[in-house]
Motif scaffolding. Structure first.
Motif, PDB file in Angstrom:
ATOM      1  N   GLN A 127      -2.406  -6.678  -3.052  1.00 29.49           N
ATOM      2  CA  GLN A 127      -1.851  -5.991  -4.224  1.00 29.49           C
ATOM      3  C   GLN A 127      -2.904  -5.885  -5.317  1.00 29.49           C
ATOM      4  N   GLU A 186      11.337   2.749  -1.042  1.00 31.05           N
ATOM      5  CA  GLU A 186      10.945   2.026   0.169  1.00 31.05           C
ATOM      6  C   GLU A 186       9.556   1.393   0.023  1.00 31.05           C
ATOM      7  N   PRO A 187       9.282   0.309   0.772  1.00 29.77           N
ATOM      8  CA  PRO A 187       7.943  -0.291   0.765  1.00 29.77           C
ATOM      9  C   PRO A 187       6.885   0.714   1.200  1.00 29.77           C
ATOM     10  N   ARG A 188       5.662   0.547   0.695  1.00 28.75           N
ATOM     11  CA  ARG A 188       4.601   1.531   0.946  1.00 28.75           C
ATOM     12  C   ARG A 188       3.425   0.939   1.714  1.00 28.75           C
ATOM     13  N   LEU A 225       5.754   5.581   2.261  1.00 29.80           N
ATOM     14  CA  LEU A 225       6.493   4.815   3.256  1.00 29.80           C
ATOM     15  C   LEU A 225       6.006   5.163   4.662  1.00 29.80           C
ATOM     16  N   GLU A 261       4.956  -6.387   9.636  1.00 27.86           N
ATOM     17  CA  GLU A 261       5.812  -6.470   8.450  1.00 27.86           C
ATOM     18  C   GLU A 261       7.160  -7.067   8.826  1.00 27.86           C
TER      19      GLU A 261
END
Length: 334
Positions: A127, A186-188, A225, A261
């Motif tokens: 991140q 949504e997660p990327r 996503l 993931e």
């Protein structure tokens, strides 16, 4: 200079190649037994040119991409290895009619999904770390909705020549706002952005890539996503898979992604894939019709019908967007 400026000069033979949907031009350059591909575009600053930045990042990450051999930004040229002319789409077309076509088709798509899963996992960064500009860009709600507006403008304006009232435009845009909001939550991952059968090359065996798929046209990569790239390849405007095979391949990719993931829910993933397919296919129609409106290029118009049918079929899976499906059907077919 990368090459002689005349085909006869210095023993070079130069042949113009079919281009992609962009304004870039490509040439095959032969010199003796050597063969290269020259890309020509507007002059660019080498230190900040997205194609080079993304290429170098992907190459370091182990993603198969063409080798860049020489660059002259002031002339807008890049010399790269010649991967041949065979795309994944060409390979699928050549295999049509073969007794084992189903096996060939499945094998090719599974290879493309293994490559996609590797692309998503190998480009993951902590991140806050942004190795290329695309990590600062995302398919957020604003960008996804911009693509919707782009299609409304060009599908109904440039192509259908149908003036929509403000009320009609809002009746289309409002449900898409909800779709884009759901997708943006949504997660990327780092997405290719244009991952389909025409942007996957299949070089001959014995080359540096040993007959494996190679990614091209990756310069617009950004965060999004997983389903964005997955919808691009499995709900491809250029190639239609059976719905049964689409979902078998979604399951195949899901099992690959789950290793990277943890905590992904299969049912939710499939639902977002179907919803992403609606937005992604709608944007593809915007691109096809914009080429027609801006450049009088009708080459891609033949793909609008199949792509529209993908949208209709997937919207039918979402009762909450029933009115949108009816509107689009009426405006396009009548």
């Amino acid at each position: 200079m990368i090459i002689s400026q005349t085909p006869e000069g210095g023993g070079y033979r130069i042949k113009k190649l079919a281009g992609d949907a962009s304004l870039r031009k490509y040439y095959r350059v032969n010199h003796g037994s050597d063969s290269f591909v020259l890309m020509h575009t507007e002059p660019f600053e080498e230190s900040s040119y997205d194609t080079l930045l993304v290429h170098n990042f992907l190459e370091r990450a182990g993603v198969p991409v063409p080798k860049m051999l020489a660059v002259e930004g002031v002339k807008g040229t890049i010399l790269q290895e010649d991967l041949g002319d065979r795309t994944m789409l060409h390979q699928l077309a050549e295999a049509q009619g073969a007794e084992n076509f189903e096996e060939i088709e499945t094998a090719l798509f599974k290879e493309s999904l293994r490559l996609l899963a590797d692309f998503h996992s190998s480009t993951a960064k902590p991140q806050g770390e942004k190795p290329v500009p695309g990590f600062s860009l995302a398919f957020d709600e604003e960008k996804l909705l911009w693509e919707v507006d782009f299609t409304i403008e060009h599908l109904f304006g440039s192509y259908l020549k149908r003036g929509l009232s403000e009320k009609e435009q809002e009746s289309i845009r409002t449900p898409f706002e909800d779709i884009c909001r759901r997708l943006a939550a949504e997660p990327r991952v780092f997405t290719h952005r244009d991952y389909h059968s025409r942007n996957l090359m299949l070089p001959e065996s014995g080359t540096s890539h040993d007959g494996k798929l190679v990614c091209i046209d990756f310069q617009d990569a950004r965060m999004g996503l997983r389903a964005y790239d997955l919808a691009s390849i499995l709900r491809d405007s250029y190639y239609q898979l059976s719905e049964e095979k689409v979902y078998a391949l979604v399951d195949y990719y899901f099992d690959l992604a789950k290793k990277e993931e943890a905590g992904i829910d299969r049912a939710h993933f499939i639902k977002m894939f179907d919803l992403m397919s609606v937005q992604r296919n709608f944007k593809a129609i915007g691109s096809f019709t914009s080429f027609y409106g801006k450049r009088n290029d009708a080459m891609y118009i033949r793909f609008v019908g199949n792509t529209f049918e993908n949208i209709r079929r997937n919207l039918a899976k979402f009762p909450e967007y029933k009115e949108l499906r009816k509107l689009l059907f009426r405006y396009y077919y009548f």
